[in-house]
Motif scaffolding. Structure first.
Motif, PDB file in Angstrom:
ATOM      1  N   SER A 144       0.730  -1.146   0.095  1.00  0.00           N
ATOM      2  CA  SER A 144       0.004   0.034  -0.101  1.00  0.00           C
ATOM      3  C   SER A 144       1.065   1.208  -0.151  1.00  0.00           C
ATOM      4  CB  SER A 144      -0.762   0.224   1.104  1.00  0.00           C
ATOM      5  OG  SER A 144      -1.530   1.356   1.504  1.00  0.00           O
ATOM      6  N   PRO A 145       0.501   2.372  -0.503  1.00  0.00           N
ATOM      7  CA  PRO A 145       1.120   3.499  -0.505  1.00  0.00           C
ATOM      8  C   PRO A 145       1.285   4.099   0.818  1.00  0.00           C
ATOM      9  CG  PRO A 145      -0.444   3.730  -2.366  1.00  0.00           C
ATOM     10  CD  PRO A 145      -0.823   2.546  -1.635  1.00  0.00           C
ATOM     11  N   VAL A 146       0.558   3.586   1.729  1.00  0.00           N
ATOM     12  CA  VAL A 146       0.480   4.069   3.073  1.00  0.00           C
ATOM     13  C   VAL A 146       2.154   3.585   3.582  1.00  0.00           C
ATOM     14  CG1 VAL A 146      -0.404   3.468   5.592  1.00  0.00           C
ATOM     15  CG2 VAL A 146      -1.797   3.775   3.577  1.00  0.00           C
ATOM     16  N   PHE A 147       2.677   2.622   3.234  1.00  0.00           N
ATOM     17  CA  PHE A 147       3.936   2.152   3.566  1.00  0.00           C
ATOM     18  C   PHE A 147       4.985   2.785   2.772  1.00  0.00           C
ATOM     19  CE2 PHE A 147       1.057  -1.584   4.699  1.00  0.00           C
ATOM     20  CZ  PHE A 147       1.208  -1.467   6.000  1.00  0.00           C
ATOM     21  N   ASP A 148       4.804   3.888   1.877  1.00  0.00           N
ATOM     22  CA  ASP A 148       5.774   4.312   1.034  1.00  0.00           C
ATOM     23  C   ASP A 148       6.823   5.315   1.892  1.00  0.00           C
ATOM     24  OD1 ASP A 148       4.802   3.188  -1.079  1.00  0.00           O
ATOM     25  OD2 ASP A 148       3.986   5.060  -2.034  1.00  0.00           O
ATOM     26  N   GLY A 149       7.935   5.136   1.442  1.00  0.00           N
ATOM     27  CA  GLY A 149       8.963   6.270   2.232  1.00  0.00           C
ATOM     28  C   GLY A 149       9.859   5.537   3.383  1.00  0.00           C
TER      29      GLY A 149
ATOM     30  N   GLY B 299       8.698  -3.699   3.710  1.00  0.00           N
ATOM     31  CA  GLY B 299       8.707  -4.149   2.478  1.00  0.00           C
ATOM     32  C   GLY B 299       7.439  -4.174   1.615  1.00  0.00           C
ATOM     33  N   LEU B 300       6.531  -3.246   2.122  1.00  0.00           N
ATOM     34  CA  LEU B 300       5.016  -3.153   1.576  1.00  0.00           C
ATOM     35  C   LEU B 300       4.799  -2.000   0.772  1.00  0.00           C
ATOM     36  CD1 LEU B 300       3.295  -4.829   4.531  1.00  0.00           C
ATOM     37  CD2 LEU B 300       3.927  -6.059   2.491  1.00  0.00           C
ATOM     38  N   GLY B 301       5.984  -1.230   0.871  1.00  0.00           N
ATOM     39  CA  GLY B 301       5.805  -0.001   0.139  1.00  0.00           C
ATOM     40  C   GLY B 301       7.082   0.478  -0.711  1.00  0.00           C
ATOM     41  N   THR B 302       7.118   1.564  -1.346  1.00  0.00           N
ATOM     42  CA  THR B 302       8.375   2.001  -2.047  1.00  0.00           C
ATOM     43  C   THR B 302       9.172   3.069  -1.028  1.00  0.00           C
ATOM     44  OG1 THR B 302       6.839   1.871  -4.122  1.00  0.00           O
ATOM     45  CG2 THR B 302       9.128   3.243  -4.133  1.00  0.00           C
ATOM     46  N   PRO B 303      10.442   2.651  -0.714  1.00  0.00           N
ATOM     47  CA  PRO B 303      11.127   3.246   0.179  1.00  0.00           C
ATOM     48  C   PRO B 303      11.596   4.721  -0.757  1.00  0.00           C
ATOM     49  CG  PRO B 303      12.120   0.995  -0.081  1.00  0.00           C
ATOM     50  CD  PRO B 303      11.192   1.251  -1.175  1.00  0.00           C
ATOM     51  N   ALA B 304      12.049   5.657  -0.044  1.00  0.00           N
ATOM     52  CA  ALA B 304      12.168   7.000  -0.675  1.00  0.00           C
ATOM     53  C   ALA B 304      13.889   6.947  -1.078  1.00  0.00           C
ATOM     54  CB  ALA B 304      12.024   8.208   0.520  1.00  0.00           C
ATOM     55  N   SER B 305      14.564   6.122  -0.361  1.00  0.00           N
ATOM     56  CA  SER B 305      15.953   6.150  -0.509  1.00  0.00           C
ATOM     57  C   SER B 305      16.482   4.805  -1.162  1.00  0.00           C
ATOM     58  CB  SER B 305      16.670   6.370   0.673  1.00  0.00           C
ATOM     59  OG  SER B 305      16.309   8.032   1.128  1.00  0.00           O
ATOM     60  N   GLY B 306      17.744   4.876  -1.738  1.00  0.00           N
ATOM     61  CA  GLY B 306      18.402   3.663  -2.259  1.00  0.00           C
ATOM     62  C   GLY B 306      19.194   3.013  -1.063  1.00  0.00           C
ATOM     63  N   SER B 307      19.511   1.804  -1.157  1.00  0.00           N
ATOM     64  CA  SER B 307      20.515   1.196  -0.087  1.00  0.00           C
ATOM     65  C   SER B 307      21.386   0.246  -0.690  1.00  0.00           C
ATOM     66  CB  SER B 307      19.577   0.651   0.973  1.00  0.00           C
ATOM     67  OG  SER B 307      20.597   0.064   1.822  1.00  0.00           O
ATOM     68  N   VAL B 308      22.451   0.034  -0.334  1.00  0.00           N
ATOM     69  CA  VAL B 308      23.616  -0.901  -0.854  1.00  0.00           C
ATOM     70  C   VAL B 308      23.071  -2.281  -0.322  1.00  0.00           C
ATOM     71  CG1 VAL B 308      25.372   0.692  -0.894  1.00  0.00           C
ATOM     72  CG2 VAL B 308      25.249  -0.451   1.338  1.00  0.00           C
ATOM     73  N   ASP B 309      22.309  -2.422   0.653  1.00  0.00           N
ATOM     74  CA  ASP B 309      21.786  -3.635   1.097  1.00  0.00           C
ATOM     75  C   ASP B 309      20.323  -3.539   1.643  1.00  0.00           C
ATOM     76  OD1 ASP B 309      21.753  -6.448   1.861  1.00  0.00           O
ATOM     77  OD2 ASP B 309      22.263  -6.032   4.039  1.00  0.00           O
ATOM     78  N   TYR B 310      19.349  -4.034   0.948  1.00  0.00           N
ATOM     79  CA  TYR B 310      17.929  -3.723   1.518  1.00  0.00           C
ATOM     80  C   TYR B 310      17.271  -5.302   1.559  1.00  0.00           C
ATOM     81  CZ  TYR B 310      13.091  -2.292   1.417  1.00  0.00           C
ATOM     82  OH  TYR B 310      11.908  -2.055   1.891  1.00  0.00           O
ATOM     83  N   VAL B 311      17.073  -5.728   2.955  1.00  0.00           N
ATOM     84  CA  VAL B 311      16.257  -7.078   2.939  1.00  0.00           C
ATOM     85  C   VAL B 311      15.166  -6.739   3.818  1.00  0.00           C
ATOM     86  CG1 VAL B 311      16.899  -9.320   3.688  1.00  0.00           C
ATOM     87  CG2 VAL B 311      18.705  -7.937   2.732  1.00  0.00           C
ATOM     88  N   PRO B 312      14.029  -6.374   3.227  1.00  0.00           N
ATOM     89  CA  PRO B 312      12.730  -6.205   4.220  1.00  0.00           C
ATOM     90  C   PRO B 312      12.296  -7.500   4.538  1.00  0.00           C
ATOM     91  CG  PRO B 312      12.279  -5.720   2.150  1.00  0.00           C
ATOM     92  CD  PRO B 312      13.798  -5.945   1.966  1.00  0.00           C
ATOM     93  N   LEU B 313      11.475  -7.182   5.754  1.00  0.00           N
ATOM     94  CA  LEU B 313      10.798  -8.508   6.502  1.00  0.00           C
ATOM     95  C   LEU B 313       9.781  -9.070   5.551  1.00  0.00           C
ATOM     96  CD1 LEU B 313       9.927  -7.144   9.988  1.00  0.00           C
ATOM     97  CD2 LEU B 313      11.659  -8.971   9.080  1.00  0.00           C
TER      98      LEU B 313
END
Length: 320
Positions: free
Chosen positions: A146-151, A158-172
């Protein structure tokens, strides 16, 4: 189930850490331009990276069953959890200073720590519950995004679109599913007997001992190997030993366009190498990199190309 170490499990963890070292070395070499491998975006590399992360998370779930299958040892659990959380925070801090905006906000260690909390209750339940939970978490992004989880505030979900990149991203979601799957598999009926049979595989040869050592010290190796590799590759790059990828790209593009206008590959390689060298000798290369669309600089580049093409005057000047 005995809580004594099982050599095969240590070896599996050792293979995972060695694979991670290979991946990170490849990433460092690519970052500093020593190789042109698409480590960050290539599909094969993404699969390799995902398999490594999934292996660690699966083995984290397996470790929960091996350590707490006969009863949760709360003191040992919280001690391990505190060590992993501290290590995760250390990775975030170190990568913030090294990479600034693309530092690790929620990486593999963060996911192991949080995933272990989620999976721990399933250690005392039948395997079917852990299997069901693994499927639910794995599919969560498909039905709960959901867009609620964006940012960045909720990037750990892991349910939205992060606002920043990362060299390692492993969401739940979906990665905690691997921890739950590890619990489920090691809770499956028949697994205790299989593990007892595997204890006889001592892996006593020197490669076996080395891999088992890596598995037993996987957290320490994880924390130390990347700073060491990154520092080594950075030192080589700072010493001027890294190839000039921009110059190589210029030559490759120049040769391609030259061949399209009728030149032979060997002839075009010589012309383009000459063009690059004379641009550098005349002090035009750096200005051209700074202002690649400057008409005067482009004309100078074409003039150098024409001069290097002589007497191959049948080859037309390639358009930029």
């Amino acid at each position: 189930m005995s809580r004594s170490r099982i050599p095969v499990i240590d070896a599996l963890r050792g293979f995972a850490i060695l694979a991670m070292i290979a991946y990170h070395l490849s990433w460092d070499l690519s970052w500093f331009g020593f190789v042109d491998w698409p480590v960050s975006e290539g599909p094969g590399w993404r699969i390799f990276s995902g398999a490594i992360a999934g292996s660690f998370l699966f083995l984290a779930g397996a470790g929960l069953v091996l350590a707490h299958g006969q009863g949760i040892r709360w003191k040992a659990f919280w001690k391990r959890e505190a060590v992993i959380v501290a290590a995760a925070l250390g990775v975030s801090a170190a990568t913030y200073f090294a990479f600034s905006g693309i530092f690790v906000r929620f990486g593999i260690l963060h996911s192991i720590a949080a995933g272990s909390l989620i999976a721990l209750p399933f250690v005392r339940l039948p395997a079917l519950f852990a299997y069901a939970a693994a499927v639910a978490v794995y599919t969560l992004p498909q039905w709960a995004s959901s867009p609620v989880f964006d940012g960045d505030l909720y990037l750990w979900t892991g349910l939205g679109t992060p606002a920043s990149g990362s060299v390692d991203y492993v969401p739940l979601a979906p990665w905690a599913a691997a921890v739950l799957l590890g619990v489920a598999v090691f809770k499956t009926p028949g697994m205790p007997a299989l593990l007892e049979a595997l204890r006889s595989l001592r892996l006593a040869s020197w490669p076996g001992r080395l891999i088992r050592f890596c598995g037993r010290r996987s957290l320490a190796i994880y924390l130390l190997h990347q700073p060491m590799l990154y520092g080594l590759v950075w030192s080589l790059a700072a010493a001027g030993l890294a190839p000039d990828r921009i110059a190589l790209g210029f030559q490759e593009s120049c040769v391609e366009r030259c061949v399209l206008t009728g030149g032979s590959e060997a002839q075009c390689k010589a012309i383009c190498a000459c063009t690059l060298n004379t641009l550098k000798e005349d002090g035009l290369w750096e200005p051209l990199l700074t202002n690649p669309e400057d008409p005067a600089l482009l004309q100078d580049m074409n003039n150098h190309y024409n001069a290097c093409s002589f007497p191959a005057d049948s080859i037309q000047t390639p358009n930029r």
